[in-house]
Design a protein around this motif. Structure first.
Motif, PDB file in Angstrom:
ATOM      1  N   PHE A  13       0.839  -1.205   0.000  1.00  0.00           N
ATOM      2  CA  PHE A  13       0.000   0.000   0.000  1.00  0.00           C
ATOM      3  C   PHE A  13       0.872   1.252   0.000  1.00  0.00           C
ATOM      4  CE2 PHE A  13      -1.808   3.378   2.669  1.00  0.00           C
ATOM      5  CZ  PHE A  13      -2.961   3.684   1.953  1.00  0.00           C
ATOM      6  N   LEU A  14       1.890   1.276   0.845  1.00  0.00           N
ATOM      7  CA  LEU A  14       2.762   2.455   0.925  1.00  0.00           C
ATOM      8  C   LEU A  14       3.580   2.624  -0.350  1.00  0.00           C
ATOM      9  CD1 LEU A  14       4.021   2.130   4.616  1.00  0.00           C
ATOM     10  CD2 LEU A  14       2.310   3.731   3.725  1.00  0.00           C
ATOM     11  N   ALA A  15       4.079   1.517  -0.902  1.00  0.00           N
ATOM     12  CA  ALA A  15       4.909   1.603  -2.107  1.00  0.00           C
ATOM     13  C   ALA A  15       4.129   2.202  -3.269  1.00  0.00           C
ATOM     14  CB  ALA A  15       5.439   0.221  -2.470  1.00  0.00           C
ATOM     15  N   GLU A  16       2.831   1.892  -3.370  1.00  0.00           N
ATOM     16  CA  GLU A  16       1.999   2.471  -4.427  1.00  0.00           C
ATOM     17  C   GLU A  16       1.900   3.986  -4.302  1.00  0.00           C
ATOM     18  OE1 GLU A  16      -1.736   0.534  -4.215  1.00  0.00           O
ATOM     19  OE2 GLU A  16      -0.992  -1.369  -5.009  1.00  0.00           O
ATOM     20  N   ARG A  17       2.183   4.487  -3.111  1.00  0.00           N
ATOM     21  CA  ARG A  17       2.121   5.927  -2.860  1.00  0.00           C
ATOM     22  C   ARG A  17       3.506   6.517  -2.643  1.00  0.00           C
ATOM     23  NH1 ARG A  17      -1.862   2.944  -2.054  1.00  0.00           N
ATOM     24  NH2 ARG A  17      -4.017   3.678  -2.225  1.00  0.00           N
ATOM     25  N   ASP A  18       4.510   5.773  -3.077  1.00  0.00           N
ATOM     26  CA  ASP A  18       5.907   6.214  -3.035  1.00  0.00           C
ATOM     27  C   ASP A  18       6.371   6.510  -1.608  1.00  0.00           C
ATOM     28  OD1 ASP A  18       8.314   6.611  -4.328  1.00  0.00           O
ATOM     29  OD2 ASP A  18       7.995   8.777  -4.523  1.00  0.00           O
ATOM     30  N   ARG A  37     -13.648  -1.556   2.713  1.00  0.00           N
ATOM     31  CA  ARG A  37     -12.519  -1.045   3.489  1.00  0.00           C
ATOM     32  C   ARG A  37     -11.786   0.022   2.691  1.00  0.00           C
ATOM     33  NH1 ARG A  37      -8.884  -6.569   3.160  1.00  0.00           N
ATOM     34  NH2 ARG A  37     -10.763  -7.370   4.148  1.00  0.00           N
ATOM     35  N   HIS A  38     -11.159   0.913   3.404  1.00  0.00           N
ATOM     36  CA  HIS A  38     -10.445   2.024   2.775  1.00  0.00           C
ATOM     37  C   HIS A  38      -9.331   2.478   3.705  1.00  0.00           C
ATOM     38  CE1 HIS A  38      -9.937   5.565   0.196  1.00  0.00           C
ATOM     39  NE2 HIS A  38      -9.782   6.266   1.311  1.00  0.00           N
ATOM     40  N   CYS A  39      -8.189   2.865   3.137  1.00  0.00           N
ATOM     41  CA  CYS A  39      -7.047   3.314   3.938  1.00  0.00           C
ATOM     42  C   CYS A  39      -6.753   4.784   3.671  1.00  0.00           C
ATOM     43  CB  CYS A  39      -5.809   2.485   3.615  1.00  0.00           C
ATOM     44  SG  CYS A  39      -5.892   0.801   4.248  1.00  0.00           S
ATOM     45  N   TYR A  40      -6.485   5.499   4.756  1.00  0.00           N
ATOM     46  CA  TYR A  40      -6.056   6.888   4.686  1.00  0.00           C
ATOM     47  C   TYR A  40      -4.576   6.953   5.037  1.00  0.00           C
ATOM     48  CZ  TYR A  40     -11.035   8.123   4.739  1.00  0.00           C
ATOM     49  OH  TYR A  40     -12.372   8.234   4.443  1.00  0.00           O
ATOM     50  N   LEU A  41      -3.788   7.542   4.160  1.00  0.00           N
ATOM     51  CA  LEU A  41      -2.371   7.767   4.422  1.00  0.00           C
ATOM     52  C   LEU A  41      -2.212   9.142   5.050  1.00  0.00           C
ATOM     53  CD1 LEU A  41       0.626   7.003   4.151  1.00  0.00           C
ATOM     54  CD2 LEU A  41       0.563   8.002   1.839  1.00  0.00           C
ATOM     55  N   LEU A  42      -1.643   9.180   6.243  1.00  0.00           N
ATOM     56  CA  LEU A  42      -1.496  10.410   7.018  1.00  0.00           C
ATOM     57  C   LEU A  42      -0.013  10.682   7.209  1.00  0.00           C
ATOM     58  CD1 LEU A  42      -4.179   9.454   9.698  1.00  0.00           C
ATOM     59  CD2 LEU A  42      -4.544  10.758   7.593  1.00  0.00           C
TER      60      LEU A  42
END
Length: 256
Positions: free
Chosen positions: A76-81, A131-136
Motif C-alpha cells: 500500500f505504501l509503495a503504491e504511494r511512493d 474497506r479504505h485506507c487513509y495515508l497520514l
C-alpha cells in the motif's frame, strides 16, 4: 514510581469506544471492548488452546491478497511512493475471535529505520464489507510550543454510516499508545462538527491470563461491536434520520 511500558512487546488495551453525533440530531453511544497493540510482522505467540481467541489474518487488511499484514502495508505504501526501508511498524487492531473479526478502525504507526515516525495509516471498515485506507504523513502533524500535536487532517473519502454522505473532513488525534490509549477523531462538515469518536483505554501486558479475562468479559468482542453498530443504526433510522445511498463498491476500497 510507574514502570515505563515495554513498547516492543505485544499489549492489550481494555478500552471504551464512544461516538457522539451532533447533527442533525444529537445521539451518543459507547461500548467496552479490548484491542491489540503489536508489531504486525511479530505477532504474539499464544498457547495452542488460546489461538482461536486472537488470530491476525492478512486477508483482513489492505487488499487481502498479500502473504502477511506487513507485506500488505508495504505494498500500500509503495503504491504511494512511501518506503519504510525496514523500519518498525506498530498496529492497533481487533484480532479475529473464534473465526470472526470486524475492525471499524485499524491504525499503523510507520517508522523509518532510524525510529522516526514517517506516517500513520488509518484503515477503516464499514459494515457492508468495504474497506479504505487513509495515508497520514507525519509531516502533517505540526508542532505546538515545541510539542508534537499528533493531529492529522484528511478529507472523508469512504462511506461508513448510511446517515452521513461522503463529504467533510476528518481531524484525527492519534498518539501512539503508551500506558494509556487516547485517540480522538472528529468529522467536520460544512454545517460544523458532525461527529466525534474517542477511544480510551489502559494498557495490559498481553499474557494468557489477561487475554482469557478480557475474552470472558467481552465474549465474541468483534461480533458484539458489529451488532452494536447495526442496532444503533436501526435506532437512528426509527428516529427519522435520512439515509444516504451507498456507493456501488466493495473490497478492496484501499486499492483505489
Amino acid at each position: 514510581m510507574n514502570a515505563v511500558p515495554d513498547t516492543t512487546a505485544p499489549a492489550l488495551y481494555s478500552c471504551v469506544i464512544a461516538h457522539v453525533r451532533t447533527t442533525p440530531r444529537r445521539y451518543a453511544l459507547r461500548h467496552r471492548t479490548y484491542l491489540w497493540f503489536l508489531e504486525p510482522d511479530r505477532p504474539p505467540r499464544l498457547p495452542r488452546l488460546l489461538r482461536p481467541l486472537a488470530r491476525f489474518d492478512p486477508r483482513d487488511h489492505f487488499t487481502g491478497d498479500q502473504p502477511s499484514i506487513r507485506a500488505g502495508l508495504d505494498a500500500f505504501l509503495a503504491e504511494r511512493d512511501v518506503h519504510l526501508d525496514g523500519g518498525r511498524v506498530l498496529m492497533l487492531t481487533h484480532a479475529r475471535v473464534l473465526g470472526y473479526v470486524f475492525n471499524p478502525l485499524t491504525l499503523f504507526w510507520c517508522h523509518g529505520p532510524d525510529g522516526e515516525l514517517r506516517c500513520v495509516v488509518a484503515e477503516v471498515h464499514n459494515t457492508y464489507g468495504g474497506r479504505h485506507c487513509y495515508l497520514l504523513p507525519a509531516d502533517g502533524t505540526g508542532t505546538a510550543d515545541g510539542l508534537r500535536r499528533e493531529a492529522y487532517r484528511t478529507d472523508k473519502e469512504f462511506y461508513v454510516s448510511p446517515f452521513l454522505p461522503v463529504d467533510g473532513r476528518y481531524r484525527m488525534r492519534l498518539p501512539s499508545p503508551g500506558t494509556r490509549l487516547d485517540l480522538t477523531v472528529h468529522l467536520d462538515r460544512e454545517e460544523g462538527r458532525t461527529l466525534t469518536a474517542t477511544v480510551r483505554g489502559t494498557r495490559r501486558e498481553a499474557t494468557a491470563r489477561t487475554l482469557l479475562r478480557l475474552a470472558a468479559r467481552h465474549p465474541w468482542s468483534t461480533l458484539t461491536v458489529s451488532a452494536a453498530i447495526r442496532a444503533h443504526g436501526i435506532r437512528l433510522y426509527l428516529r427519522g434520520l435520512p439515509v444516504h445511498p451507498r456507493p456501488d463498491h466493495r473490497i478492496p476500497e484501499n486499492a483505489a
